[in-house]
Write an enzyme that holds these catalytic residues in place. Structure first.
Site, PDB file in Angstrom:
ATOM      1  N   GLY A 323      39.404   5.549 -68.324  1.00 37.08           N
ATOM      2  CA  GLY A 323      40.505   6.496 -68.174  1.00 37.08           C
ATOM      3  C   GLY A 323      41.522   6.317 -69.291  1.00 37.08           C
ATOM      4  CB  SER A 324      45.086   7.214 -69.399  1.00 36.11           C
ATOM      5  OG  SER A 324      44.832   8.538 -68.984  1.00 36.11           O
ATOM      6  CB  THR A 325      43.463   1.710 -69.799  1.00 33.03           C
ATOM      7  OG1 THR A 325      42.058   1.883 -69.536  1.00 33.03           O
ATOM      8  CG2 THR A 325      44.197   1.618 -68.478  1.00 33.03           C
ATOM      9  CG  PHE A 326      39.062   4.328 -74.096  1.00 38.25           C
ATOM     10  CD1 PHE A 326      38.330   3.151 -74.221  1.00 38.25           C
ATOM     11  CD2 PHE A 326      38.819   5.359 -74.993  1.00 38.25           C
ATOM     12  CE1 PHE A 326      37.366   3.026 -75.209  1.00 38.25           C
ATOM     13  CE2 PHE A 326      37.858   5.228 -75.978  1.00 38.25           C
ATOM     14  CZ  PHE A 326      37.128   4.059 -76.092  1.00 38.25           C
ATOM     15  CE  LYS A 327      45.062   9.652 -72.490  1.00 35.82           C
ATOM     16  NZ  LYS A 327      45.927  10.224 -71.442  1.00 35.82           N
TER      17      LYS A 327
END
Lengths: 604, 369
Positions: A323-327
């Protein structure tokens, strides 16, 4: 019956001499052979004979202790009572008193067949004491000791066995100890190790077998041709195994477990500057007591059938869409692709990719955001666009540099690798009939941590460490050092680099400041700790349309001098900011001593 | 090879026993008892006492056989022949199996090995046969019939199977044929035939019992390749030479054999008894025992040589062949230069029937003139 004209003297001819000559020749040969054996070879044979025909009865070495980083005991050794039997004596007695062995079997709660099978496993031990049942209660053992004449061929010994102080909070990490099976036996022998009676069968018990096993003692006996001991030849005392000092903070570990109570999830906390793992929790967990004395088939099946998969460690074996942690990774990829990250975009609530629209509902539509704002609000359009500009190759490279897509090298066996696509993988899939190749939309999707991408919480904790260390992270390890019980010498485990990202300082400053903003005013406000400035990033990864998203939080604290990096994952629990950030908050504040600051202030 | 050593062969009628012969016999029996006693110390068995009882009984047997004139045996030859075949058949019918071979009959708690007795009966009946045909010993007919005479015994022994014994019967037959005056070339041809037959049998699958085959291939390896399977079949023999080697020049001392104490050689009081002597009495003791055996055989040979009576000469020659074949094959086995074939060491090995048979042989060979 005599011959009339027989000569007075029988001629001494060949006919008469054949037998005596043959006998003489044979005897001359025997004399020569005796000379060769008893004069020429004798000294050698005597010397060789003194070396053979001695058997050793091994005495189990106490396994090394395991303590946490603050020297709190985790695994110890206690003396267990063992009923041992000597097959030759038992067999002899069975002929006279066949009912006696039945009596013993009833007493021990087993069967006559089981006892005999156990004793007959190793035929060379017919005349040596061999364990029948390990861990018998004192009352039972005393019956054998008090009335030995009632149980010929049986005796009680004590043997050092594993004892765990806490059987639940570290079950996955510790593993367990039991008799080696063929596979374990073989792999240890390949390493040049003779397996002890009990070996580590999972976790660090297995990984650090060589350190923990110690050196078994030996009682040596001269034996006869049937391996019956005839003389005691002395013994070597067993040397206990090395003490393992874990990097785990048992208090933090227990706290992580209790915070995850009732959830399916994982917490990984580590020291970013070294790779030492402070907590490695996974729930649901199980009670490692089930392994003691050998797990029953039913108990094992029940664990396997449990829908919560308690045997499965979610912290390092599982993998999920990040999810967004991958940003964080998307940012790194963009920078490495030469994108300045100075630009702003106005997000209309979606990103157009080809003819498709990718939703962004993380903030109001029509807002203009720069990099900092985009990360704070977790704008999908901004990072989807970044990924598109960076390109899939840069994205994959950033994953590899950070340590994603392959096991991190944790010193607990069975680590998962997660999943990052590659060109070869794609070609293989196309060959297998994957309809489409790789589209821009796939890259954009990857940019926000969705699609064909999976990471473990441990890997995400490493990503947090990478940012905390400004471009480098270290292989995670749960064992900090091993201590020799004899010399007291402590040997630290080696710190090894895992990933490396070359980026200018301004980039790390900007990324950190954006992540601080995430906690201060963004999606992770629930992680705020009074008096602490720290960095974080939430994620809410879609996985099953019918279920809530996986809730992620990664971060490190304090922001300007990171002492702890953390990753929290809770399966299908909703928003990372709502579910995981509060858990991270408690662990971080506890580790940094901030939850006790009120008390600490009053104490001198 | 004709010579005249006239003085050593002075014929004098005598009534008393040949004391050299009997003395050597008693010496060997004593050596055996001591060796068995020594093994008993390690195993906790009581074989020496039992064997001592048989030795005392054996002296009675010796006395009786010495007193019964050979003419009586000659007269009863046909009956003895039938008795022999009857005994050998009964083993096959009623015998019990020990290590894959049927060799023993149980009489009460007493194990009886009829093939021991067979050796005496074969010698007596064959001697009677040749003695009846003294005028035509050189003829092919006599020779052929003598072979047919021993053939049933050989056949029955092979069925047990007891190849060592069967070979021993054939050796007795050849030696007695020699003494009876069968031409050399006939005997040479027979030996060649027998060897060819054995060779044929060896390469016919299923004819030999597995363990015999193992022992033979073990010997083959030993002789041809110089290697030895020290864990398998060759183990017993390897342990035996090891024990003998450890004895060295003077031995470990009576009763103090380490290998014996370790019971490394199963059934050491039986066929491998010489290894105890080798270990405990060393080279000196072993050579002394060999010397006693030589004395025994020389006197036995001399008694046969020093007689005019063909029956006596044949009986003594046959018994000499019997006991010397046993001794040579046994010692070859114990010294690991021959195959492991279960032939006991005369007078020394543990075994009641064996000792009685030997004592009977001594009595038969040393009859008063």
């Amino acid at each position: 019956m005599s011959v009339i004209h027989a000569p007075e003297q029988t001629p001494l001819d060949a006919r008469q001499l054949a037998v005596p000559v043959a006998v003489l020749v044979a005897f001359a040969g025997f004399a020569a052979k005796l000379w060769s054996l008893q004069v020429i070879q004798s000294a050698d044979v005597v010397e060789r004979a003194s070396k053979t025909a001695v058997v050793s009865d091994s005495r189990l070495a106490p396994r090394g202790r395991i303590v946490d980083r603050a020297d709190r005991p985790i695994a110890d050794v206690r003396e267990e009572l063992v009923v041992v039997g000597k097959l030759s004596v038992i067999k002899a007695d069975m002929r006279k008193n066949p009912e006696r062995i039945e009596e013993v079997a009833t007493l021990l709660g087993t069967t006559k067949e089981a006892i005999l099978k156990k004793l007959a496993q190793d035929q060379t031990r017919r005349d040596l004491w061999t364990p029948v049942i390990v861990g018998v209660p004192v009352e039972l053992a005393s019956k054998f000791v008090e009335a030995p004449e009632r149980f010929p061929g049986f005796d009680v010994r004590s043997t050092p066995m594993r004892k765990y102080w806490d059987t639940t909070s570290l079950a996955h990490v510790l593993g367990y100890v039991w008799t080696p099976n063929d596979k374990v036996d073989e792999s240890l022998r390949e390493q040049g190790i003779t397996p002890a009676d009990y070996v580590g069968r999972a976790g660090i018990e297995q990984q650090y077998e060589v350190d923990l096993m110690g050196t078994p003692g030996n009682e040596k006996f001269a034996v006869d041709a049937r391996r019956r001991p005839i003389r005691y030849m002395g013994s070597d005392e067993p040397v206990p195994g090395k003490k393992l000092v874990l990097s785990i903070d048992l208090e933090l570990q227990r706290m992580a477990n209790s915070l995850l109570e009732g959830k399916r999830g994982a917490v990984v906390a580590m020291i970013p500057s070294t790779g030492e793992v402070l907590a490695l929790a996974s729930t649901p967990n199980y009670d490692a007591k089930v392994w003691q004395g050998g797990i029953g088939k039913d108990a094992y099946q029940a664990l396997l059938d449990d829908p919560g998969k308690p045997l499965f460690d979610r912290a390092f074996q599982a993998s999920y869409a990040p999810g967004s942690t991958f940003k964080i990774i998307t940012s790194i990829a963009a920078l490495r692709a030469g994108i300045s990250l100075d630009h702003s975009i106005t997000c209309p609530g979606y990103l157009t990719v080809g003819r498709r629209h990718m939703k962004c509902e993380n903030h109001g539509a029509g807002v203009t955001l720069d990099f900092r704002e985009a990360l704070t609000k977790s704008c999908n359009s901004y990072f989807g666009d970044l990924a598109r500009k960076a390109g899939i190759d840069a994205m994959r490279q950033a994953c590899r540099d950070a340590g994603l897509g392959s096991p991190t090298g944790l010193d607990v066996p069975g680590e998962g690798s997660g999943f990052v696509t590659s060109q070869e993988w794609l070609e293989r899939m196309v060959a297998k009939g994957r309809k489409n190749g790789w589209y821009e939309g796939d890259t954009v999707n990857m940019g926000i941590g969705q699609g064909e991408l999976a990471v473990s919480p441990l890997q995400m904790a490493e990503v947090a460490s990478l940012v905390a260390n400004r471009g480098v992270n270290y292989k995670p390890r749960v064992v900090k050092a091993s201590v020799d019980p004899v010399t007291g010498k402590s040997t630290p485990t080696e710190q090894q680099q895992l990933g490396k990202v070359d980026a200018p300082d301004w980039f790390w400053d900007r990324l950190r400041s954006a992540m601080v903003n995430v906690v201060e005013s963004g999606t992770a406000r629930a992680a705020q700790v009074p008096g602490l400035t720290w960095a974080g990033k939430t994620g809410s990864a879609e996985n099953d349309p019918r279920k809530l998203t996986h809730a992620w939080f990664v971060g490190f604290a304090p922001a300007n001098d990171p002492k702890i990096a953390i990753c929290v994952l809770v399966e299908n629990a909703g928003h990372g900011g709502d579910v995981s950030a509060p858990i991270a908050k408690q662990i971080v504040s506890h580790y940094l001593g901030l939850d006790k600051s009120a008390n600490a202030a009053t104490n001198p | 090879m004709q010579a005249d050593f006239g003085t050593i062969a002075k014929r004098e009628p005598r009534r008393t026993a040949d004391w050299w012969f009997f003395g050597a016999t008693l010496a060997l029996v004593m050596v055996g008892l001591m060796a068995i006693n020594s093994v008993d110390q390690a195993t906790g068995q009581h074989n020496a006492a039992k064997q001592g009882m048989f030795a005392a009984l054996g002296i009675g047997v010796w006395f009786v056989f010495r007193k019964i004139p050979l003419s009586l045996w000659q007269w009863a030859a046909n009956g003895l022949y039938v008795l022999n075949l009857g005994l050998l058949s009964s083993v096959l019918l009623f015998g019990h199996v020990v290590k894959g071979a049927k060799r023993w009959i149980l009489v009460g708690s007493f194990q009886f090995q009829p093939s021991d007795l067979t050796m005496i009966l074969v010698v007596l009946t064959l001697a009677a046969f040749f003695a009846r045909r003294t005028e035509e010993t050189g003829s092919w007919k006599t020779y052929g019939l003598s072979f047919l005479h021993v053939l049933p015994s050989v056949f029955l022994l092979l069925l047990q199977p007891h190849y060592g014994r069967a070979a021993c019967v054939l050796a007795i037959w050849l030696v007695m044929a020699l003494y009876a005056g069968v031409p050399w070339k006939t005997i040479g041809a027979s030996i060649a035939c027998l060897l060819a037959l054995v060779g044929f049998a060896l390469f016919t699958p299923g004819l030999f019992k597995g363990y015999h085959m193992d022992r033979i291939s073990e010997l083959f390896n030993k002789v041809v390749h110089g290697t030895s399977d020290t864990q398998g079949t060759g183990w017993q023999a390897a342990q035996s030479v090891k024990a003998i080697s450890m004895g060295g020049l003077v031995g470990t001392g009576y009763g103090r054999g380490e290998q014996k104490a370790g019971r490394f050689i199963p059934e050491q009081h039986n066929d491998f008894v010489f290894s105890v002597i080798g270990e405990e009495l060393g080279l000196i003791g072993s050579l002394l025992v060999l010397a006693v055996f030589l004395t025994f055989f020389f006197r036995m040979w001399y008694l046969g040589y020093n007689t005019r009576d063909p029956m006596r000469r044949l009986v003594t020659g046959g018994l000499l062949a019997f006991l010397s074949f046993h001794t040579v094959v046994n010692l070859s086995m114990v010294l690991n230069i021959g195959p492991v074939i279960g032939l006991w060491l005369p007078f020394v090995s543990n075994g009641g029937t064996a000792l009685m048979t030997c004592m009977a042989a001594v009595g038969l060979a040393d009859q008063p003139n």
